[in-house]
Structure formats: structure tokens, C-alpha cells
Design a protein around this motif. Structure first.
Motif, short mmCIF file in Angstrom:
data_model
loop_
_atom_site.label_atom_id
_atom_site.label_comp_id
_atom_site.label_asym_id
_atom_site.label_seq_id
_atom_site.Cartn_x
_atom_site.Cartn_y
_atom_site.Cartn_z
N GLU A 113 -4.77 2.19 -1.33
CA GLU A 113 -5.32 2.21 0.03
C GLU A 113 -5.41 0.81 0.61
OE1 GLU A 113 -9.23 3.72 2.47
OE2 GLU A 113 -9.16 4.10 0.30
N GLU A 114 -5.01 0.69 1.89
CA GLU A 114 -5.08 -0.60 2.57
C GLU A 114 -6.53 -1.09 2.53
OE1 GLU A 114 -2.11 -1.84 5.62
OE2 GLU A 114 -3.79 -1.45 6.96
N THR B 247 -7.88 -2.43 -0.29
CA THR B 247 -8.31 -2.54 -1.69
C THR B 247 -8.10 -3.97 -2.18
OG1 THR B 247 -7.55 -0.26 -2.03
CG2 THR B 247 -7.97 -1.59 -4.02
N SER C 269 0.83 -1.21 0.00
CA SER C 269 0.00 0.00 0.00
C SER C 269 0.86 1.25 0.00
CB SER C 269 -0.91 0.01 1.23
OG SER C 269 -1.91 -0.96 1.09
#
Ligand code: UDP
Length: 239
Positions: free
Chosen positions: A108-109, A111, A102
Motif C-alpha cells: 500500500e502506498e 507504507t 506499490s
């Protein structure tokens, strides 16, 4: 089989020789480190959990046709394993963006990736396990082309096996790191699979149930490890 002198002590395990040159005994510690050893601590009970959980998962993986170093669990913390020459690659498989992926790529964490993906780090503490690709691995003679193909095939297959096992336990497998070794010329799965080496998020709440609780000071580290073990069906002393 007789346990003999200590061969090596790592960050999370000790390794002992035995009277059989093809067999080692690994002994899991409660010591925890993160950020290449910069952060140190203890996770009480972790050694036993990681030992028993690794053994459970390695047996499932072996049953699905991927060879592993597992031989026999000796006690809560210790296991007899095949002595391998470790391939100096950290093999990381990802289903969902998190952690260094990320950060590096600005994703974004959380996803979900369009397909599972794989990366290699060169296993070298002094260099901080730098990210490499399979061409680097061949050029540096860390592994042959055929070994890399086997490692990739096994890694994706292990991902499918683990995803199913964890989902049954109400956990989403975000990503994980595995290591392989050579045993009489054959590539087999070695090292461990545990909350130290997997990102596991609760299916319902999204709560982190893995070493990120330690890395990011989220609290409840021991409880998370115990929960994961219990949900996988391991009998743990109740707490
Ligand atoms: N991982 C590991 N050992 C390492 C680095 C990573 O077991 O030395 C695991 C980590 O727990 C996670 C996955 O590999 O499940 C991917 O980690 P990442 O590259 O995102 O690194 P981090 O954010 O942990 O530095």
C-alpha cells in the motif's frame, strides 16, 4: 564561456555546447511529460524552479562530499554543468512505498519501508525504462562493478542528505530518481533533483507536493512546485 549550438533537446531540458569542451549549458523548460511521454502538459514556472532547486540541492550534496556536475547558475533557467557521459541507469531510492513499487509489489502506498532501498531502470525510452538489477547492468556493460558500487554508495548518501533538507522544509522524502555521469573517468551526480524527480509529501497534511499532482490530475500543480521552492528557502515571486 560562450554559449554555442544546441546539442540536444529532451523532455524537460535543452542542452547547449559551449566553447569549452568540458562544459555544457542546460536550459530547463516548463514542459511536463509523464507515463513515458504519453501525457503532455505545461507547468508554468517549472523550468526556473527545477533549475534553482537542483542547483541548491547539488551544492549541499557536493558540500557533503558527493561530486556533482554543477558549475554555475547563469540565470533563472540556465546552468553551466560539467559535460559527462550519462550512465544509462535511472537510479531510484525509496523510503516509503509509492508509485510503481506499490503497484508491482502490492504494498500500500504510504507504507514505510524497514530500510531505504534502491532500484535501477535501464534508461531507454523505446523500451519504457525497464526495471533491471545490478547484474544486468554489468552484463549489458552499462556500468562496471566498481561504478555500480560508487553509484549505490552515493545514492544512499544523497538520500540521507535530501531527507534532512526536505524535513527542514516540512516535507517527507518518499522516493526519488537520480542519474550519474562519467567525467574524466569519475562517477559524478548529473541531471536534476526537483519535484519532477522526487515524491514529496507535506509532513503535517500528507498532501502530495510533487509531479504526482500532474500525473494524477490532482490540480494545484504550479502552487505545489512554488511551495516546495519557497520552503527550501528559494526566493520566488509571490503568488
Ligand atoms: N521518476 C522519475 N523519472 C522517471 C520515473 C520515475 O523522476 O522516468 C521518479 C518519480 O518521480 C518518483 C520515483 O522516481 O519520485 C519513483 O518512481 P516510480 O518508479 O514509482 O514510477 P512512477 O510511479 O512515477 O511511474
Amino acid at each position: 564561456m560562450q554559449k554555442c549550438e544546441q546539442l540536444y533537446e529532451g523532455k524537460a531540458k535543452k542542452v547547449f555546447l559551449t566553447d569549452d569542451p568540458d562544459i555544457l549549458i542546460v536550459s530547463y523548460k516548463d514542459d511536463a511529460t509523464a507515463f513515458n511521454g504519453l501525457k503532455k502538459g505545461t507547468i508554468v514556472g517549472k523550468g526556473a524552479i527545477n533549475n534553482r532547486m537542483t542547483n541548491l540541492l547539488f551544492q549541499k550534496i557536493e558540500a557533503e562530499g558527493v561530486p556533482t556536475h554543477f558549475i554555475q547558475e547563469l540565470n533563472d533557467r540556465e546552468t553551466a554543468v560539467r559535460r559527462v557521459e550519462i550512465v544509462p541507469l535511472e537510479v531510484i531510492v525509496r523510503n516509503v512505498a509509492a508509485g510503481s513499487f506499490s503497484k508491482r509489489l502490492g504494498v500500500e502506498e504510504g507504507t514505510v519501508l524497514a530500510e531505504p532501498t534502491i532500484e535501477f531502470s535501464y534508461k531507454n525510452d523505446e523500451l519504457g525504462d525497464p526495471l533491471i538489477n545490478s547484474h544486468f547492468a554489468k552484463a549489458l556493460q552499462l556500468a562496471t562493478a566498481s561504478e555500480i558500487k560508487t553509484i549505490k554508495d552515493y545514492a544512499f548518501k544523497i538520500n540521507e542528505i535530501l531527507k534532512v533538507e526536505y524535513l527542514k522544509a516540512g516535507l517527507r522524502l518518499i522516493d526519488f530518481k537520480i542519474e550519474f555521469g562519467r567525467f574524466h573517468g569519475k562517477i559524478i551526480l548529473a541531471d536534476e533533483i526537483s519535484p519532477d524527480t522526487c515524491r514529496l509529501w507535506d509532513v503535517e497534511s500528507g498532501e502530495k507536493m510533487d509531479k504526482d499532482r500532474f500525473r494524477r490530475d490532482l490540480g494545484g500543480v504550479e502552487d505545489a512546485y512554488i511551495q516546495v521552492a519557497k520552503r527550501l528557502g528559494l526566493e520566488m515571486e509571490s503568488k
